[in-house]
Write an enzyme that holds these catalytic residues in place. Structure first.
Site, PDB file in Angstrom:
ATOM      1  N   LYS A 220       1.148  -1.394   0.126  1.00 23.12           N
ATOM      2  CA  LYS A 220       0.018  -0.614  -0.245  1.00 23.12           C
ATOM      3  C   LYS A 220       1.179   1.461  -0.254  1.00 23.12           C
ATOM      4  CE  LYS A 220      -3.271   2.069   2.972  1.00 23.12           C
ATOM      5  NZ  LYS A 220      -4.089   2.531   3.950  1.00 23.12           N
ATOM      6  N   GLU A 226      10.878  -4.169   4.082  1.00 22.04           N
ATOM      7  CA  GLU A 226      11.162  -5.473   3.746  1.00 22.04           C
ATOM      8  C   GLU A 226      10.502  -6.095   2.316  1.00 22.04           C
ATOM      9  OE1 GLU A 226       9.380  -4.751   6.228  1.00 22.04           O
ATOM     10  OE2 GLU A 226      10.324  -5.212   8.165  1.00 22.04           O
ATOM     11  N   GLY A 281      -4.075  -2.154   5.635  1.00 17.21           N
ATOM     12  CA  GLY A 281      -4.006  -3.349   5.421  1.00 17.21           C
ATOM     13  C   GLY A 281      -4.510  -4.695   5.405  1.00 17.21           C
ATOM     14  N   ARG A 282      -4.831  -4.674   6.494  1.00 12.75           N
ATOM     15  CA  ARG A 282      -5.386  -5.959   6.994  1.00 12.75           C
ATOM     16  C   ARG A 282      -6.659  -5.833   6.592  1.00 12.75           C
ATOM     17  NH1 ARG A 282      -3.452  -2.292  11.079  1.00 12.75           N
ATOM     18  NH2 ARG A 282      -5.768  -1.423  12.120  1.00 12.75           N
ATOM     19  N   GLU A 367      -3.155  -6.572  15.457  1.00  8.38           N
ATOM     20  CA  GLU A 367      -3.106  -5.062  15.047  1.00  8.38           C
ATOM     21  C   GLU A 367      -4.930  -3.892  14.608  1.00  8.38           C
ATOM     22  OE1 GLU A 367       0.148  -4.081  11.772  1.00  8.38           O
ATOM     23  OE2 GLU A 367      -1.189  -4.748  10.952  1.00  8.38           O
ATOM     24  N   HIS A 398      -3.175 -33.364  18.846  1.00 10.79           N
ATOM     25  CA  HIS A 398      -1.926 -34.028  19.156  1.00 10.79           C
ATOM     26  C   HIS A 398      -0.738 -33.118  19.517  1.00 10.79           C
ATOM     27  CE1 HIS A 398      -3.539 -37.703  17.874  1.00 10.79           C
ATOM     28  NE2 HIS A 398      -3.929 -36.986  16.586  1.00 10.79           N
ATOM     29  N   LYS A 516      10.038  -0.503  13.646  1.00  8.60           N
ATOM     30  CA  LYS A 516      10.075   0.195  12.345  1.00  8.60           C
ATOM     31  C   LYS A 516      11.746   1.622  12.113  1.00  8.60           C
ATOM     32  CE  LYS A 516       6.062  -0.066   9.755  1.00  8.60           C
ATOM     33  NZ  LYS A 516       5.440  -0.070   9.295  1.00  8.60           N
TER      34      LYS A 516
HETATM   35  O1  F6P Z   1       3.408  -2.628   9.497  1.00 10.61           O
HETATM   36  C1  F6P Z   1       2.540  -2.999   9.618  1.00 10.61           C
HETATM   37  C2  F6P Z   1       1.639  -2.796   8.603  1.00 10.61           C
HETATM   38  O2  F6P Z   1       1.524  -1.373   8.011  1.00 10.61           O
HETATM   39  C3  F6P Z   1       0.464  -3.811   8.181  1.00 10.61           C
HETATM   40  O3  F6P Z   1      -0.802  -2.967   8.798  1.00 10.61           O
HETATM   41  C4  F6P Z   1       0.523  -4.138   6.601  1.00 10.61           C
HETATM   42  O4  F6P Z   1      -0.582  -4.531   6.396  1.00 10.61           O
HETATM   43  C5  F6P Z   1       1.792  -4.420   6.373  1.00 10.61           C
HETATM   44  O5  F6P Z   1       2.610  -2.884   6.982  1.00 10.61           O
HETATM   45  C6  F6P Z   1       2.887  -3.950   5.116  1.00 10.61           C
HETATM   46  O6  F6P Z   1       1.747  -2.628   4.509  1.00 10.61           O
HETATM   47  P1  F6P Z   1       2.636  -2.416   3.308  1.00 10.61           P
HETATM   48  O7  F6P Z   1       1.255  -2.611   1.962  1.00 10.61           O
HETATM   49  O8  F6P Z   1       2.262  -0.578   3.195  1.00 10.61           O
HETATM   50  O9  F6P Z   1       3.749  -2.345   2.391  1.00 10.61           O
END
Ligand code: F6P
Length: 556
Positions: A220, A226, A281-282, A367, A398, A516
């Protein structure tokens, strides 16, 4: 924690929140009265308990009769929902109001699956034409890839899609891709890269051919460290073979709300699928973040997924609170969290295809509601979001079920089951179902000392089960795009209702920021020429240990 910790007297500096309503005092008194009642007794006293405490919405059945509730409990909990104005907040959300106040944003994942197409206004604009345009573009693009019309730079057909994303840009699409395996294109595989550990991207790419691989960079913000690190690596990997930047456009597309960053990365704006700041995002698998799902199962199936979610949205919007599935699930969660002191909630799918659901719901729930400051900026003095955890139930039996049955904690659990399997191995499915039924029965009934003696010949305390452990059973007719959409929307709205009751902004996530920031400060220090001393003693020592040892033992 006990129910008495939910003091009605606010701490200094703590505003009286929704858990200080008079109905909560009644709920506390009621809890004290029913805490000692065993569910066995409740079932024995009422042969219609299942009918009383179960609900069917489309192809989803919720049995919540194996909970420590009576009609009075539910009536009081529904009053709590009414007093917290769940219906008002729900209508404000669906109406496009900026209920994510700390980010000044509307919360409109529901618009993404608004199959009725009724206008949804944000800042005076109906967002539906833009939503539908993106869904159409996703479908057209995916069809080109699926049919083989879209070719790689060397003229070969695309065989592999790699979604690069993390958090909501990974967990949702990945979980749905897994859940809808029976509906996938037979010759198009989707891979998911999320972890910045180089092992993830390296292993994934090792098996792939750059000429037949399409990357979907899903972010987004398009700034997530990452994701951008992995995307840059994938781009370099691709260019090492293709040798020409003009080929990037055939192999990299982006999903983002950040057009400038996508262009700066070198992805043609024509290859960008738009999402908007009012999609969290979620909550984004319904948006263009679902592109890898569309590539895998096709546009028609994706629309069925949206339609399933829309069906649950409609139920949530229109059903009275007392017969509203997301509201009931939410209230039961509040009952255990705030009145029994339960700290966690287990998600136990009895379905191989739903094995990633617990991980997905961990993010969706924790979150959203893992917060200790309410929407007015006051510290809360009541428990909010529970620890969500789980795994496929049959494997859990199990492994960790021992603690569910005989441990000291109260852990409410959701058992999620499908009636019709996707394989022809009916005998397997019957065993699965028998185990789900046995577990929920055992958790509820337990086994007394007398029964233990009668059944085992020994009056062994080790073989006694207290029972009285609550569970919900959610039965899907079969995992289809439609029922899956319903199930996911059910949980989204459950989380929303709990957030309203706890007076939280469920749609921000400031708690992820500090780590972060610190990571970007620490990153250059890892290879600093001199020892680092600007942190606490532990962090300094660990950084300096890493500096020394990584030099002494560089990678092989
Ligand atoms: O760091 C958390 C977060 O912002 C989540 O809420 C989100 O789903 C994820 O990182 C990924 O964010 P993006 O889609 O901006 O890379």
């Amino acid at each position: 924690m006990t129910s008495s910790d939910l003091s009605t007297i606010p701490r200094p500096g703590v505003a009286p929140g929704p858990l200080h309503r008079s109905v909560c005092a009644q709920l506390r008194a009621h809890q004290a009265a029913v805490a000692g009642v065993h569910m066995r007794e409740l079932f024995a006293a009422d042969p219609r308990r299942f009918e009383r405490f179960s609900l069917q919405v489309g192809d989803l059945l919720l049995d919540y009769s194996k909970n420590r509730i009576t009609e009075e409990t539910m009536a009081l909990l529904v009053r709590l929902a009414e007093e917290a104005d769940v219906a008002g907040w729900r209508d404000r959300m669906f109406g496009g109001e900026k209920i994510n106040t700390t980010e000044n944003r509307a919360v409109l994942h529901v618009a993404l699956r608004n199959r009725s197409n009724a206008p949804v206004m944000v800042d005076g604009e109906d967002v539906m034409p833009r939503v539908n345009a993106v869904i159409d573009r996703m479908g057209v693009f995916a069809e080109k890839v699926r049919s083989g019309e879209w070719r790689g730079y060397s003229g070969k057909r695309i065989t592999d899609v790699v979604n690069i994303g993390i958090g909501g840009s990974d967990l949702g699409p990945q979980m749905v891709y897994q859940a809808l395996k029976p509906y996938r294109h037979p010759h198009l595989k989707v891979h998911f890269i999320s972890n910045v550990d180089g092992a993830h991207v390296k292993e994934a790419l090792e098996a792939l051919d750059p000429g037949t691989t399409l990357f979907v960079v899903s972010s987004k913000t398009f700034t997530t460290q990452e994701t951008m690190t992995n995307a840059n690596h994938a781009r370099a990997w691709f260019l090492a073979q293709s040798q020409a930047v003009e080929h990037v456009a055939r192999h990299f597309v982006a999903v983002s709300a950040n057009r400038e960053a996508v262009a700066a990365f070198g992805i043609d704006p024509a290859g960008m699928f738009e999402m908007w700041d009012w999609v969290g995002g979620r909550y984004s698998l319904w948006s263009a973040i679902g592109l890898s799902i569309v590539l895998a199962v096709g546009a028609e199936r994706f629309v069925e997924l949206l339609a399933g979610a829309h069906a649950m949205d409609t139920h949530f919007r229109t059903a009275p609170l007392a017969q509203n599935m997301p509201v009931i699930l939410a209230l039961l969660g509040v009952w255990y969290n705030n009145f029994f002191g339960a700290e966690s909630h287990a998600i136990l799918p009895y379905d191989h295809y739903l094995r990633s659901l617990p991980a997905y719901l961990e993010q969706a729930d924790m979150e959203s509601n893992g917060k200790s400051v309410d929407r007015d900026g006051h510290a809360v003095d009541y428990a909010t979001g529970q620890i969500i955890w789980g795994a496929t139930g049959i494997n859990g039996q199990h492994a960790f079920y021992q603690l569910l049955h005989q441990g000291t904690r109260l852990i409410p659990a959701d058992f999620i089951v499908s009636v019709t399997p996707h394989t022809e191995l009916q005998a397997h499915h019957d065993i699965l179902i028998a185990n789900f039924l046995a577990q929920t029965e055992a958790l509820m009934r337990g086994r007394t000392l007398e029964e233990t003696r009668a059944q085992t010949g020994q009056a062994s305390p080790f073989k006694v089960f207290d029972g009285n452990h609550p569970s919900n059973a959610i039965l899907l007719q079969q995992i289809t795009p439609h029922t899956l959409g319903m199930l996911l929307a059910l949980y989204e709205h459950k989380i929303f209702v709990q957030g309203v009751i706890w007076n939280l902004d469920s749609y921000d996530q400031w708690g992820v920021e500090l780590g972060k920031q610190l990571a970007s400060r620490i990153l250059p220090e890892l290879h600093a020429p001199a020892p680092v001393g600007g942190h606490d003693a532990s962090t300094n020592a660990l950084i300096n240990y890493y500096r020394r040892m990584s030099q002494r033992h560089p990678k092989m």
